[in-house]
Design an enzyme around this catalytic site. Structure first.
Site, mmCIF file in Angstrom:
data_model
loop_
_atom_site.group_PDB
_atom_site.id
_atom_site.type_symbol
_atom_site.label_atom_id
_atom_site.label_comp_id
_atom_site.label_asym_id
_atom_site.label_seq_id
_atom_site.Cartn_x
_atom_site.Cartn_y
_atom_site.Cartn_z
ATOM 1 N N HIS A 237 3.715 7.385 3.432
ATOM 2 C CA HIS A 237 4.704 6.298 3.408
ATOM 3 C C HIS A 237 4.384 5.289 2.306
ATOM 4 C CE1 HIS A 237 1.599 4.428 6.091
ATOM 5 N NE2 HIS A 237 1.968 3.303 5.490
ATOM 6 N N GLU B 161 7.607 1.455 5.109
ATOM 7 C CA GLU B 161 7.079 0.417 5.999
ATOM 8 C C GLU B 161 7.383 -0.938 5.372
ATOM 9 O OE1 GLU B 161 2.853 0.695 6.688
ATOM 10 O OE2 GLU B 161 2.805 -1.121 7.926
ATOM 11 N N HIS C 157 0.817 -1.214 0.000
ATOM 12 C CA HIS C 157 0.000 0.000 0.000
ATOM 13 C C HIS C 157 0.848 1.260 0.000
ATOM 14 C CE1 HIS C 157 0.438 -0.783 4.443
ATOM 15 N NE2 HIS C 157 0.623 0.516 4.470
#
Lengths: 146, 146
Positions: free
Chosen positions: B87, B136, B8
């Site tokens: 992010h 991440e 994502h």
């Protein structure tokens, strides 16, 4: 319109060669395309391939470095000297239809429809109308059938 | 390590309900998950599904709204009141192995490995070590087999 595939995330970088080393060595990218200049957009670009689900082609990371101080990316780099996320690009089947739909919704489009880094027509939507995100809309690349 | 799927793109938004309307009505998203609080990260989150290649599951857009002024996302929102890209999250098969590899490369990891919004272990890498991108790393969600 119907939400299309996320073709790529555009990432501004100060040095495209150093960024390629980062994506290859730190992140473990197997395929990075050869960088080329896109003078119409004032940037040097290349694409990092990422794997999609089940062996499909995933969302790419587009590395963008400004060609000069007049580049639309130069202002972003001045604010983010280390680089950072610059835009998100979604595919549509028909660029003219998509443009007409966004215009009808009152969304500000930045300049004319032009040829993007994948060789298909693209346009950008103003981040202020798009939840703060510079949004690129690109016509899906059609593979030639022989 | 080997570059994994881009699970994502995390997008900070001032108002998660307004953002859902944007993704549904302006962008044409068909599936948006129900928002929930993730107090450990100080955010309320939900996921916009995007289509991948050939009917596969594409990269999601994670909508993030700060739960309060102490949220790690609150500083970002102060600088970007309209919202923006926050992010990028990549999957790995083994979170502990990935953490060890990034540590061996001298990359700064922000806090302990913890449970992320998809219920699998995650950690964040410092943007200064990652070409300006808060990155991440999440362990791939394994579908239970019955």
């Amino acid at each position: 319109m119907k939400l299309g595939r996320m073709n790529h995330v555009g990432v501004a970088v100060p040095d495209i060669d150093a960024a390629i080393v980062h994506y290859r060595e730190t992140m473990g990218a197997a395929v990075v395309t050869r960088p080329f200049d896109l003078p119409e957009q004032g940037v040097r670009v290349c694409f990092v391939h990422t794997p999609g689900h089940g062996g499909s082609e995933g969302t790419q990371v587009e590395l963008l470095a400004p060609l000069d101080d007049q580049s639309p990316v130069a202002g972003f780099m001045a604010k983010n000297p280390a680089g950072g996320q610059h835009h998100i690009c979604y595919e549509v089947p028909d660029i003219a239809a998509a443009r007409a739909e966004f215009e009808a919704m009152g969304k500000r489009i930045l300049g004319p429809t032009r040829t993007g880094a994948h060789g298909t027509p693209i346009f950008f939507l103003h981040p202020k109308d798009m939840q703060g995100i510079l949004t690129e809309i690109m016509e899906t690349l059609r593979e030639e059938t022989h």
